[in-house]
Write a protein that holds these residues in place. Structure first.
Motif, PDB file in Angstrom:
ATOM      1  N   PHE A  63      45.996   6.313  75.010  1.00 37.78           N
ATOM      2  CA  PHE A  63      46.275   7.733  74.813  1.00 37.78           C
ATOM      3  C   PHE A  63      46.628   8.010  73.357  1.00 37.78           C
ATOM      4  O   PHE A  63      46.116   8.960  72.743  1.00 37.78           O
ATOM      5  CB  PHE A  63      47.426   8.163  75.724  1.00 37.78           C
ATOM      6  CG  PHE A  63      47.819   9.609  75.584  1.00 37.78           C
ATOM      7  CD1 PHE A  63      47.213  10.589  76.358  1.00 37.78           C
ATOM      8  CD2 PHE A  63      48.804  10.007  74.684  1.00 37.78           C
ATOM      9  CE1 PHE A  63      47.576  11.931  76.223  1.00 37.78           C
ATOM     10  CE2 PHE A  63      49.174  11.331  74.539  1.00 37.78           C
ATOM     11  CZ  PHE A  63      48.554  12.300  75.317  1.00 37.78           C
ATOM     12  N   ALA A  64      47.510   7.192  72.782  1.00 38.00           N
ATOM     13  CA  ALA A  64      47.912   7.391  71.388  1.00 38.00           C
ATOM     14  C   ALA A  64      46.719   7.267  70.443  1.00 38.00           C
ATOM     15  O   ALA A  64      46.609   8.004  69.454  1.00 38.00           O
ATOM     16  CB  ALA A  64      49.000   6.388  71.004  1.00 38.00           C
ATOM     17  N   TYR A  65      45.797   6.360  70.779  1.00 40.41           N
ATOM     18  CA  TYR A  65      44.630   6.165  69.926  1.00 40.41           C
ATOM     19  C   TYR A  65      43.639   7.313  70.053  1.00 40.41           C
ATOM     20  O   TYR A  65      43.161   7.860  69.057  1.00 40.41           O
ATOM     21  CB  TYR A  65      43.957   4.838  70.267  1.00 40.41           C
ATOM     22  CG  TYR A  65      42.796   4.510  69.364  1.00 40.41           C
ATOM     23  CD1 TYR A  65      43.006   4.015  68.082  1.00 40.41           C
ATOM     24  CD2 TYR A  65      41.480   4.704  69.777  1.00 40.41           C
ATOM     25  CE1 TYR A  65      41.937   3.722  67.240  1.00 40.41           C
ATOM     26  CE2 TYR A  65      40.420   4.418  68.951  1.00 40.41           C
ATOM     27  CZ  TYR A  65      40.655   3.926  67.679  1.00 40.41           C
ATOM     28  OH  TYR A  65      39.599   3.660  66.854  1.00 40.41           O
ATOM     29  N   THR A  66      43.304   7.688  71.288  1.00 41.85           N
ATOM     30  CA  THR A  66      42.309   8.754  71.462  1.00 41.85           C
ATOM     31  C   THR A  66      42.858  10.112  71.058  1.00 41.85           C
ATOM     32  O   THR A  66      42.079  11.035  70.777  1.00 41.85           O
ATOM     33  CB  THR A  66      41.812   8.817  72.921  1.00 41.85           C
ATOM     34  OG1 THR A  66      42.912   9.052  73.804  1.00 41.85           O
ATOM     35  CG2 THR A  66      41.127   7.517  73.312  1.00 41.85           C
ATOM     36  N   GLU A  67      44.177  10.257  70.997  1.00 43.11           N
ATOM     37  CA  GLU A  67      44.782  11.486  70.488  1.00 43.11           C
ATOM     38  C   GLU A  67      44.852  11.494  68.960  1.00 43.11           C
ATOM     39  O   GLU A  67      45.232  12.497  68.357  1.00 43.11           O
ATOM     40  CB  GLU A  67      46.190  11.658  71.058  1.00 43.11           C
ATOM     41  CG  GLU A  67      46.229  12.073  72.510  1.00 43.11           C
ATOM     42  CD  GLU A  67      45.879  13.539  72.685  1.00 43.11           C
ATOM     43  OE1 GLU A  67      46.566  14.411  72.115  1.00 43.11           O
ATOM     44  OE2 GLU A  67      44.900  13.820  73.406  1.00 43.11           O
ATOM     45  N   GLY A  68      44.520  10.367  68.325  1.00 44.19           N
ATOM     46  CA  GLY A  68      44.557  10.283  66.867  1.00 44.19           C
ATOM     47  C   GLY A  68      45.942  10.030  66.309  1.00 44.19           C
ATOM     48  O   GLY A  68      46.176  10.217  65.113  1.00 44.19           O
ATOM     49  N   ILE A  69      46.879   9.593  67.152  1.00 48.60           N
ATOM     50  CA  ILE A  69      48.251   9.343  66.685  1.00 48.60           C
ATOM     51  C   ILE A  69      48.335   8.010  65.956  1.00 48.60           C
ATOM     52  O   ILE A  69      48.975   7.897  64.905  1.00 48.60           O
ATOM     53  CB  ILE A  69      49.224   9.390  67.878  1.00 48.60           C
ATOM     54  CG1 ILE A  69      49.244  10.790  68.485  1.00 48.60           C
ATOM     55  CG2 ILE A  69      50.634   8.974  67.453  1.00 48.60           C
ATOM     56  CD1 ILE A  69      50.002  10.873  69.797  1.00 48.60           C
ATOM     57  N   ILE A  70      47.720   6.958  66.517  1.00 51.61           N
ATOM     58  CA  ILE A  70      47.718   5.649  65.874  1.00 51.61           C
ATOM     59  C   ILE A  70      46.305   5.322  65.399  1.00 51.61           C
ATOM     60  O   ILE A  70      45.318   5.871  65.885  1.00 51.61           O
ATOM     61  CB  ILE A  70      48.231   4.544  66.813  1.00 51.61           C
ATOM     62  CG1 ILE A  70      47.331   4.424  68.059  1.00 51.61           C
ATOM     63  CG2 ILE A  70      49.685   4.808  67.219  1.00 51.61           C
ATOM     64  CD1 ILE A  70      47.669   3.250  68.958  1.00 51.61           C
ATOM     65  N   ARG A  71      46.219   4.381  64.456  1.00 55.17           N
ATOM     66  CA  ARG A  71      44.930   3.994  63.890  1.00 55.17           C
ATOM     67  C   ARG A  71      44.349   2.769  64.586  1.00 55.17           C
ATOM     68  O   ARG A  71      43.142   2.569  64.608  1.00 55.17           O
ATOM     69  CB  ARG A  71      45.100   3.705  62.390  1.00 55.17           C
ATOM     70  CG  ARG A  71      45.597   4.913  61.597  1.00 55.17           C
ATOM     71  CD  ARG A  71      46.213   4.501  60.274  1.00 55.17           C
ATOM     72  NE  ARG A  71      47.431   3.693  60.475  1.00 55.17           N
ATOM     73  CZ  ARG A  71      48.235   3.305  59.495  1.00 55.17           C
ATOM     74  NH1 ARG A  71      47.958   3.648  58.245  1.00 55.17           N
ATOM     75  NH2 ARG A  71      49.310   2.571  59.756  1.00 55.17           N
TER      76      ARG A  71
END
Length: 290
Positions: free
Chosen positions: A73-81
């Protein structure tokens, strides 16, 4: 509640058991007697995501593979790289539900603030919490084209395997699945959830948490989902570098437009050996259908 990497012939019974709960039901029908039977119901619980102590979203999902979900979720939301931006992850049980406390790199905090959403109980809609039209579509670079990369036989094989590998769905009848298939069409791992977006986030999170060697070994594969293909499913796939998305149901017009823009081969109505390709049909080996 730790995630377990499993092979396609050894289902993760711990994950499956965490995803359902026993319940007594009454079977009946027109002119039939009522009989009490034990059944298994898919679990759907509130799960709050906190990043560096900041509340970000609360969703309804199946409480299995939550580590995979939080990372995906964090990745697909662009929060983490990448997965290395996640320093720590802890699941805390509260009376009202579960809290996933994630510690991320300080360099990601600005993206966290930009992508902060007021998500409450999402299982279906991918736009809950979005406040303006500008926030709907993320700016993603098109993926490298993949002409002639996949065979029709491989895709049909993966679709058939996914159906037999949905252990939680077979137990409850109430969950979606997202599976990763290698280029030969063998499903290597599956993630399930009551929400189709959540299942895909779990799959992507699992891939991110694999070692570089494991990821490189199956980078030529594709994703298969047991649901329709909305635009956000395509967007999630493209953000994770997945160049082919195969759905058992139909896509939407927005999903097709996005797949064309981002160089994703999008297939739908995948049933048995047949499927319909909506974008980038050139990714199929032209000789594989003969």
């Amino acid at each position: 509640m730790t995630s377990t990497i499993t092979s396609n012939d050894q289902p993760d019974t711990t994950t499956v058991s965490a995803g359902h709960t026993p319940y007594t039901v009454w079977r009946t029908g027109a002119g039939k007697p009522m009989l009490a039977e034990d059944d298994q119901i898919a679990r759907e619980v509130p799960v709050a995501l906190e990043f560096n102590g900041i509340s970000h979203a609360t969703l309804l999902l199946t409480p299995a593979n939550l580590e995979d979900f939080a990372v995906g979720f964090a990745y697909t939301e662009g929060i983490i790289r990448n997965a290395r931006d996640v320093y720590d992850l802890e699941i805390v049980e509260r009376p009202q539900g579960l809290v996933v406390e994630v510690t991320i790199a300080s360099a990601c905090l600005n993206e966290l603030k930009l992508r902060r959403r007021n998500l409450a109980g999402r299982t279906g809609c991918g736009l809950c919490g979005i406040e303006s039209l500008d926030e709907v579509q993320r700016q993603l670079d098109p993926l490298p084209p993949q002409p002639g990369r996949y065979t029709t036989q491989a895709i049909a094989k993966a679709v058939e395997q996914l159906r037999s590998m949905q252990a939680l769905h077979q137990t409850t009848g109430a969950t979606h699945a997202a599976g990763w298939a290698n280029s030969a069409g063998d499903i290597e791992y599956v993630r399930e959830d009551v929400g189709r977006h959540n299942a895909l986030d779990k799959l992507i999170g699992h891939r991110l948490r694999l070692s570089p060697q494991e990821t490189a070994a199956n980078d030529a594969g594709f994703a298969v989902i047991s649901s329709r293909a909305s635009f956000e499913m395509v967007q999630k796939a493209a953000s994770a570098g997945i160049s082919t998305l195969v759905a058992v149901s139909a896509p939407t017009s927005y999903a097709i437009d996005m797949a064309n823009q981002l160089n994703v081969m999008l297939a739908g109505f995948a049933r048995g050996s047949l499927f319909t390709v909506y974008s980038h049909h050139e990714y199929l080996d032209s000789g594989s259908a003969s």
